[in-house]
Design an enzyme around this catalytic site. Structure first.
Site, mmCIF file in Angstrom:
data_model
loop_
_atom_site.group_PDB
_atom_site.id
_atom_site.type_symbol
_atom_site.label_atom_id
_atom_site.label_comp_id
_atom_site.label_asym_id
_atom_site.label_seq_id
_atom_site.Cartn_x
_atom_site.Cartn_y
_atom_site.Cartn_z
ATOM 1 N N VAL A 68 3.537 -14.007 3.382
ATOM 2 C CA VAL A 68 4.088 -13.700 2.065
ATOM 3 C C VAL A 68 5.211 -12.693 2.263
ATOM 4 C CG1 VAL A 68 3.642 -12.725 -0.215
ATOM 5 C CG2 VAL A 68 1.924 -14.180 0.863
ATOM 6 N N GLY A 113 6.174 -7.479 3.748
ATOM 7 C CA GLY A 113 5.627 -8.805 4.005
ATOM 8 C C GLY A 113 4.223 -8.671 4.564
ATOM 9 N N LYS A 114 3.478 -9.738 4.599
ATOM 10 C CA LYS A 114 2.142 -9.723 5.213
ATOM 11 C C LYS A 114 1.708 -11.155 5.437
ATOM 12 C CE LYS A 114 -0.966 -6.467 6.204
ATOM 13 N NZ LYS A 114 -0.714 -5.055 6.518
ATOM 14 N N GLY A 115 0.814 -11.370 6.384
ATOM 15 C CA GLY A 115 0.356 -12.736 6.607
ATOM 16 C C GLY A 115 -0.775 -12.772 7.597
ATOM 17 N N ASP A 154 -2.243 -6.326 12.897
ATOM 18 C CA ASP A 154 -3.104 -5.862 11.812
ATOM 19 C C ASP A 154 -4.530 -6.194 12.272
ATOM 20 O OD1 ASP A 154 -2.553 -4.991 8.742
ATOM 21 O OD2 ASP A 154 -4.335 -6.221 8.803
#
Ligand code: NAD
Length: 422
Positions: A68, A113-115, A154
């Protein structure tokens, strides 16, 4: 969308805090285009991928992967990749939103952002994990890049996973170490990245204690968690500030001793046994019990949603520093504010990690590497400035530190959007 309607229906604390901040900011005369405030509520792009994997036994499987990209008005999207069965697009959206706010609070030139991949990496061999990571990188294609979107480790991802991404990305693009951060030192990583979030938390604790007139040398500190962030944070609070850590926990339970915990021995015990149980000279208790023990400073540093309406009334600390992301839900936040407990929000308190990721990217792009003293000095400068700016907005508008951090971040984002034009 009516912000009031959304507020009454959302259970997402990050969206809730953002809506509250937007409502406040509509009253400010300094916002160039108030309509732009709504833009921070929604991500720019949500990528959902079906990632193929050939298992070691020849069987074919697919796993869902996500990225995202929330907002890039201030710079490339930036945020972690998590490999965990619970990863989904909703979680990635919340965490990407938090990243946009965090990079803006720290005033570093990135968006959010992150995913990740919905997979339990323990169910994969190391060869399967490598193939899955490479396959994910291939499918992400041009959506990532040193000037586009820069992932980082992460939950359940690490320097090795980042190294595979660097290698796979280089097959179809120019060689670029700046495509991800959190890399091993031998492959363009930055000194000081491992301790960065814990060091940033220590700085936030120091500044908060100073502001609240709490003598840190006499302060009793409890951490939820004993992983990367909490173990570095705990050690630095003892070694550099002289505070006393009286409780820490892992997923299996907590240890507590009002006279203080021998952190080095506890770390050695945890690494040997993967557990703190049977550590001598302490009281063993549940995680829930630890959070409500008597202390001056409480630092949730493990889980999302650790502080809820169920425990917020029982917290004894006068200062709560959020080392974990999204660790206080909005009902609990209201109770903490009513009880005059001073909360340093996650987007400020745990920004040290992304700040040193920024230093890593700067070093990669300039091909010039810093020593540890310079990393620490620059981190100190950025964290102190971010804390001071947040505290000043809180004082000026009579906001909580969370509302001050949210409004400062959103202001920086919408100013950049207004300057660029829509
Ligand atoms: P980690 O995996 O190294 O450590 C997590 C710790 O939490 C472990 O000690 C684990 O045993 C403990 N834990 C798990 N479940 C628990 C429970 N129910 N009760 C108490 N403890 C429990 O993770 P980390 O890197 O230290 O990250 C911790 C938090 O900080 C996460 O929310 C993460 O998103 C956030 N964060 C991390 C960084 C970073 O640079 N590592 C940066 C910003 C935010």
């Amino acid at each position: 969308m009516s912000t009031t309607l959304a507020k009454s229906t959302t259970t997402d604390s990050v969206v809730h805090y953002t809506l509250e901040a937007i409502d406040q900011m509509r009253l400010w005369s300094t916002i160039p285009d108030p309509d732009l405030l709504q833009a921070v509520l929604k991500p720019t792009r949500q990528i959902v991928l079906e990632i193929p994997l050939r298992r070691d036994d020849g069987k074919y499987e697919t796993f869902q992967g996500y990225r995202v990209q929330h907002n890039n008005s201030r710079g490339p999207y930036k945020g972690g990749l998590r490999f965990h069965p619970d990863v989904d697009v909703n979680e990635a959206r919340t965490l990407a939103h938090l990243m946009s706010l965090k990079t803006a609070v720290a005033n570093i030139p990135f968006g959010g952002g992150k995913g990740g991949i919905a997979v339990d990496p323990r169910s994969l061999s190391v060869y399967e994990l490598e193939r899955l990571t490479r396959s994910f990188t291939n499918l992400l294609g041009d959506n990532i890049g040193p000037y586009r979107d820069i992932p980082a480790p992460d939950v359940n991802t690490n320097g090795q996973v980042m190294a595979w991404i660097v290698d796979e990305y280089a097959k179809k693009h120019d060689h670029s170490l700046g495509v991800v951060t959190g890399k091993p030192i031998e492959l363009g990583g930055s000194l000081g990245r491992d301790e960065a979030t814990g060091r940033g938390v220590m700085i936030a604790v120091r500044e908060a204690a100073r502001e609240r007139g709490c003598d840190i040398k006499k302060a009793r500190v409890i951490f939820q968690g004993f992983g990367n962030v909490s173990s570095f944070g705990a050690r630095l609070i003892e070694n550099e500030l002289g505070g006393k850590v009286i409780g820490v926990s892992t997923s299996k339970g907590a240890i507590y001793n009002e006279k203080g915990i021998d952190l080095l021995s506890a770390e050695a015990h945890y690494h040997k046994n993967r557990d703190l149980k049977d550590f001598p000279g302490v009281t063993w208790m549940t995680n829930d019990e630890l959070l409500v023990q008597d202390c001056d400073i409480l630092i949730p540093g493990a889980l999302e949603k650790a502080i809820t309406a169920a425990n917020a009334r029982d917290i004894k600390a006068s200062i709560l520093v959020e080392a974990a992301n999204d660790c206080t839900d909005f009902e609990a936040d209201k109770i903490l504010n009513e009880r005059n407990i001073f909360v340093v929000p996650d987007i400020l308190a745990n920004a040290g990690g992304v700040v040193v990721s920024y230093f890593e990217w700067v070093q990669n792009l300039s091909n010039h590497y810093w020593d540890l003293a310079k990393v620490r000095q620059e981190l100190e400068r950025i964290m102190v400035a971010a804390y001071a700016q947040t505290s000043s907005v809180a004082g000026e508008h009579k906001y909580s530190m969370r509302m001050a951090a949210y409004t400062s971040a959103i202001e920086r984002i919408v100013r950049a959007m207004a300057l660029r034009g829509v």
